[in-house]
Motif scaffolding. Structure first.
Motif, mmCIF file in Angstrom:
data_model
loop_
_atom_site.group_PDB
_atom_site.id
_atom_site.type_symbol
_atom_site.label_atom_id
_atom_site.label_comp_id
_atom_site.label_asym_id
_atom_site.label_seq_id
_atom_site.Cartn_x
_atom_site.Cartn_y
_atom_site.Cartn_z
ATOM 1 N N GLU A 63 0.839 -1.205 0.000
ATOM 2 C CA GLU A 63 0.000 0.000 0.000
ATOM 3 C C GLU A 63 0.874 1.254 0.000
ATOM 4 O O GLU A 63 0.583 2.232 -0.714
ATOM 5 N N ASP A 64 1.947 1.239 0.797
ATOM 6 C CA ASP A 64 2.858 2.381 0.824
ATOM 7 C C ASP A 64 3.555 2.563 -0.524
ATOM 8 O O ASP A 64 3.734 3.696 -0.991
ATOM 9 N N ASP A 103 1.117 4.156 -2.911
ATOM 10 C CA ASP A 103 0.956 5.581 -2.600
ATOM 11 C C ASP A 103 2.186 6.373 -3.022
ATOM 12 O O ASP A 103 2.078 7.458 -3.607
ATOM 13 N N TYR A 104 3.351 5.822 -2.721
ATOM 14 C CA TYR A 104 4.590 6.543 -3.030
ATOM 15 C C TYR A 104 4.783 6.698 -4.538
ATOM 16 O O TYR A 104 5.178 7.766 -5.016
ATOM 17 N N GLN A 133 -5.387 9.121 6.847
ATOM 18 C CA GLN A 133 -4.094 8.494 6.559
ATOM 19 C C GLN A 133 -2.984 9.144 7.368
ATOM 20 O O GLN A 133 -2.112 8.449 7.924
ATOM 21 N N ASN A 157 -1.216 7.140 10.665
ATOM 22 C CA ASN A 157 0.223 6.870 10.615
ATOM 23 C C ASN A 157 0.925 7.416 11.850
ATOM 24 O O ASN A 157 1.763 6.731 12.462
ATOM 25 N N THR A 193 9.128 -1.428 10.162
ATOM 26 C CA THR A 193 8.650 -0.238 9.449
ATOM 27 C C THR A 193 9.018 -0.369 7.969
ATOM 28 O O THR A 193 10.028 -0.979 7.622
ATOM 29 N N THR A 194 8.188 0.230 7.128
ATOM 30 C CA THR A 194 8.453 0.161 5.679
ATOM 31 C C THR A 194 9.450 1.224 5.231
ATOM 32 O O THR A 194 10.034 1.106 4.158
ATOM 33 N N LEU A 219 8.578 4.219 4.501
ATOM 34 C CA LEU A 219 7.875 5.104 3.567
ATOM 35 C C LEU A 219 6.747 5.898 4.225
ATOM 36 O O LEU A 219 6.289 6.901 3.669
ATOM 37 N N GLY A 220 6.279 5.446 5.384
ATOM 38 C CA GLY A 220 5.095 6.041 5.994
ATOM 39 C C GLY A 220 5.187 7.535 6.182
ATOM 40 O O GLY A 220 4.323 8.296 5.711
ATOM 41 N N ILE A 279 5.414 9.573 2.920
ATOM 42 C CA ILE A 279 4.102 9.755 2.300
ATOM 43 C C ILE A 279 3.290 10.797 3.053
ATOM 44 O O ILE A 279 2.650 11.666 2.454
#
Length: 328
Positions: A155-156, A159-160, A218, A222, A283-284, A286-287, A290
Motif C-alpha cells: 500500500e505504501d 501511494d509513493y 491516513q 500513521n 517499518t516500511t 515510507l510512511g 508519504i
C-alpha cells in the motif's frame, strides 16, 4: 633664455615629455639663462602636472589591458558553463526518465502482489478458526503477521509511486473534523490498549472545515501508529485538535524513547529504515515520507519536537479551507 615653446610642444606627447622632463630638469633648467625664482616655480608646477598626466595615462592603459584579459576569461568561463548546463540538462532528462520507469515498475509490482496477499490473509483467518493445536496456530499467526506487513508495504509503495508521479488526488468535502478525529481515535484504541497504552483526545471546538477526510485519516493513523510502536506500556499518547483561526493543528504527543537531531533529519527520506518499535515492529521506511508529501499537497506544515528519553510531538497544521477553494 628658456624655450617654453619646446615644453608646450612636448606636452602634446606625454611619454616624450615624461622622459625629457628629467633631462630638462637636470640640464636645461640648471644652465638656463633665466634662473629666477618665478621661473623655477613655474617650471616645477609644469613638471608636476605633466608627470601626473603621464602616470594617469599609463594606469589607464594598464587598466584597459586588465579589462581585456578579464573579459576574455569571463567569455571562456561562460562557454564552459553553457557546456556544463547542456550536459546537466541531458543527465537530468535521463534521470527523470529512469525515475518514472522506477515508479511505474513499483506500481505494477505492488498491484500484482496485493491480491495474492489478501488471499493469504483470508486463508490464515480460516485456518485460525479451524485449527486446534496451539503450536500450529502460532505458525499461522506468524504467517498472517508477515502477510499484513507485506500488504502495508505494498500500500505504501502504491501511494509513493503515485505521489512521485504527481498523482496526489485530493477529494475535498465538508468535514466535521472533531467527529473525524474521534473516529480515528476509536479505531486505534484497541491496539493501544493491547499494549497498556492510553490514547487520549483533547479537542477544541472547530466545527466543519473543507479538506480531504481520507488523507486526514491516513496522516493521523500513521502518526498514532508510530507513537504506539515507540511508546512503553503504562504511558499516555495525547492527540490534540487545536483551533488556530484560519488553520487547525493536529498534534500527536507520546512518552516514548524520543529522537536525536540526526534521527529526525533522516525521518522523511524514502526507504529509510529507522529503529524497530519497542516490541519489534517493522517499518516500511515510507510512511512518514508519504505523510509529509500529503501534508504538502494539502498546503500544510509538519513540525517535530523531540528529545532522547522524553518522547516526541508531531504537529500538523492545515488550512480550514484549501487555498484553491479560497481562490474560487
Amino acid at each position: 633664455t628658456f624655450n617654453w615653446e619646446l615644453v608646450l610642444n612636448l606636452h602634446d606627447i606625454p611619454e616624450v615629455l615624461f622622459f625629457s622632463g628629467g633631462v630638462i630638469n637636470d640640464k636645461v633648467f640648471i644652465v638656463g639663462a633665466e634662473n629666477s625664482q618665478e621661473t623655477r616655480q613655474l617650471f616645477e608646477e609644469l613638471m608636476k602636472i605633466t608627470n601626473e598626466q603621464a602616470t594617469t595615462i599609463r594606469n589607464m592603459i594598464k587598466d584597459q589591458r586588465n579589462e581585456t584579459a578579464a573579459y576574455d576569461e569571463i567569455s571562456r568561463l561562460n562557454n564552459e558553463l553553457v557546456t556544463m548546463q547542456r550536459e546537466m540538462a541531458k543527465k537530468n532528462a535521463e534521470l527523470d526518465y529512469l525515475n518514472k520507469e522506477k515508479n511505474r515498475f513499483l506500481g505494477m509490482a505492488a498491484h500484482d502482489l496485493r491480491n495474492p496477499l489478501h488471499g493469504i490473509l483470508l486463508q490464515c483467518d480460516y485456518l485460525l478458526q479451524v485449527i486446534q493445536e496451539e503450536k500450529h496456530k502460532d505458525i499461522i499467526t506468524s504467517i498472517k503477521e508477515a502477510s499484513e506487513f507485506m500488504v502495508g508495504l505494498i500500500e505504501d509503495l502504491l501511494d509513493y509511486s503515485k505521489i512521485e508521479a504527481g498523482e496526489v488526488n485530493l477529494d475535498y468535502a465538508q468535514v466535521d473534523i472533531t467527529a473525524l478525529v474521534q473516529d480515528i481515535i476509536r479505531i486505534n484504541k484497541p491496539l493501544a490498549e493491547q499494549h497498556d497504552i492510553a490514547l487520549e483526545l483533547q479537542a477544541e471546538q472547530i466545527g466543519h472545515i473543507y479538506t480531504d477526510p481520507g488523507k486526514i485519516s491516513q496522516i493521523l493513523n500513521n502518526l498514532i501508529s508510530n507513537a504506539i510502536k515507540f511508546s512503553k506500556s503504562n504511558t499516555i499518547i495525547k492527540v490534540r485538535l487545536i483551533n488556530r483561526g484560519e488553520n487547525f493543528t493536529l498534534e500527536v504527543q507520546d512518552q516514548g524513547k524520543g529522537m536525536s537531531l540526526e534521527q529526525q533529519e533522516q525521518l522523511f527520506k524514502p526507504f529509510h529504515k529507522g529503529e524497530r518499535g519497542l516490541r519489534g515492529e517493522k517499518t516500511t521506511g515510507l510512511g512518514l515520507t508519504i505523510v509529509k508529501r500529503i501534508i504538502d499537497a494539502l498546503g500544510g506544515e509538519l513540525r517535530i519536537a523531540s528529545q532522547v528519553g522524553e518522547g516526541s510531538t508531531f504537529s500538523v497544521t492545515l488550512p480550514k479551507i484549501p487555498k484553491e477553494l479560497q481562490d474560487n
